[in-house]
Design a protein around this motif. Sequence first.
Motif, mmCIF file in Angstrom:
data_model
loop_
_atom_site.group_PDB
_atom_site.id
_atom_site.type_symbol
_atom_site.label_atom_id
_atom_site.label_comp_id
_atom_site.label_asym_id
_atom_site.label_seq_id
_atom_site.Cartn_x
_atom_site.Cartn_y
_atom_site.Cartn_z
ATOM 1 N N THR A 32 0.860 -1.171 0.000
ATOM 2 C CA THR A 32 0.000 0.000 0.000
ATOM 3 C C THR A 32 0.902 1.227 0.000
ATOM 4 O O THR A 32 2.121 1.095 0.041
ATOM 5 C CB THR A 32 -0.952 0.004 1.209
ATOM 6 N N THR A 48 -5.735 4.233 6.926
ATOM 7 C CA THR A 48 -4.805 3.249 6.370
ATOM 8 C C THR A 48 -3.617 2.927 7.265
ATOM 9 O O THR A 48 -3.212 1.770 7.354
ATOM 10 C CB THR A 48 -4.250 3.729 5.008
ATOM 11 N N SER A 205 -11.475 -1.957 4.478
ATOM 12 C CA SER A 205 -11.398 -1.326 5.792
ATOM 13 C C SER A 205 -12.786 -1.207 6.414
ATOM 14 O O SER A 205 -13.757 -0.883 5.732
ATOM 15 C CB SER A 205 -10.778 0.065 5.656
#
Length: 349
Positions: A32, A48, A205
């Motif tokens: 990521t 994140t 998420s």
Amino acid sequence: MPNEGSFEAALRRSDQIQRDLLVHPEDYTMLTGDRPTGRLHLGHYFGTIKERIRLQDLGVSTNVIIADYQVITDRDSTEHIADNVLDMVTDYLACGIDPARTMIFTHSAVPAANQLMLPFLSLVTEAEMSRNPTVKAEQAASGHALTGLLLTYPVHQACDILFCKGNIVPVGRDQLPHIEMASKVARRFNERYGKVFPDVAGLLSSTPLIPGLDGRKMSKSYGNAISIGMSEAETAKLIKRSRTDSERTITFDPEARPGVSALLTTAAICTGRTPEEIAAEIGAGGAGQLKRYVTEAVNGYFAPIRERRRKFEGEPDFVRDVLHEGNRRANEIAERTLDEVREAMGMVY
């Protein structure tokens, strides 16, 4: 049975992976990253960065790319990019990303990973790239003509994910088309030339979207974002001048009261409470009491992170060394993968 390409299918797969991660973290490689267009803020942290740290601590192979080349997908300048990159590494370290367990690197320093663009572009059509929602949104926001870099942005992301054999990517629902593109590229390459790349899945998420202090999307350009690196005083000042409304009783209503509700959401995520619970507690205390509560919640949560950040700010050589070592490791991995690609394609002479 929902369509296999649907959000429901992606969510089901994500849930399966989340369960398996607890048992077999060694089976997963995560990739990521962020574009170094400005300072990281609370939206980045809760959206994140916390998840990256959780995966790192579980024992997953974790990789974080600072996507410096992607800055110029929609911007005409790379001014301040070096400061932004090093500031980003500093934030990562302060938040708990451990360079001994997580590889931190930049696009521009890993040429072999970028070279995967050439074979990968042969596997997708112009139409497939053009209909990517992010490409459309970025083009509309920039007001520029569609550049080749922006058009190929989803394929470049596939290179980022696949060069290190990434098989999970933490994403929000709106980013699933990127995962679908990476998965498509991997599958088509394997079908055409032989198995080299893993299947790629999005790790969705469960963190709610954190609005900016005015209820809009949190963004530095809107002036509504609390940066991770802000001081306690800067945070207090920004929260104090955030817009609310004239109604004294505090209630959670994102549609009718975006400013008040954004503050409640921020406080909730920093305290582990619900926005409704905090609103009920403040009641008729008004916007002043709400803003004091939010300030204490944010500054309390980020106090240890900001203390570590001040330490790393005083060690700029260490921060650079972290990035240089990450770039070195990324280059080793990218060269190996590119060698596999050349061999699979019969291009070893």
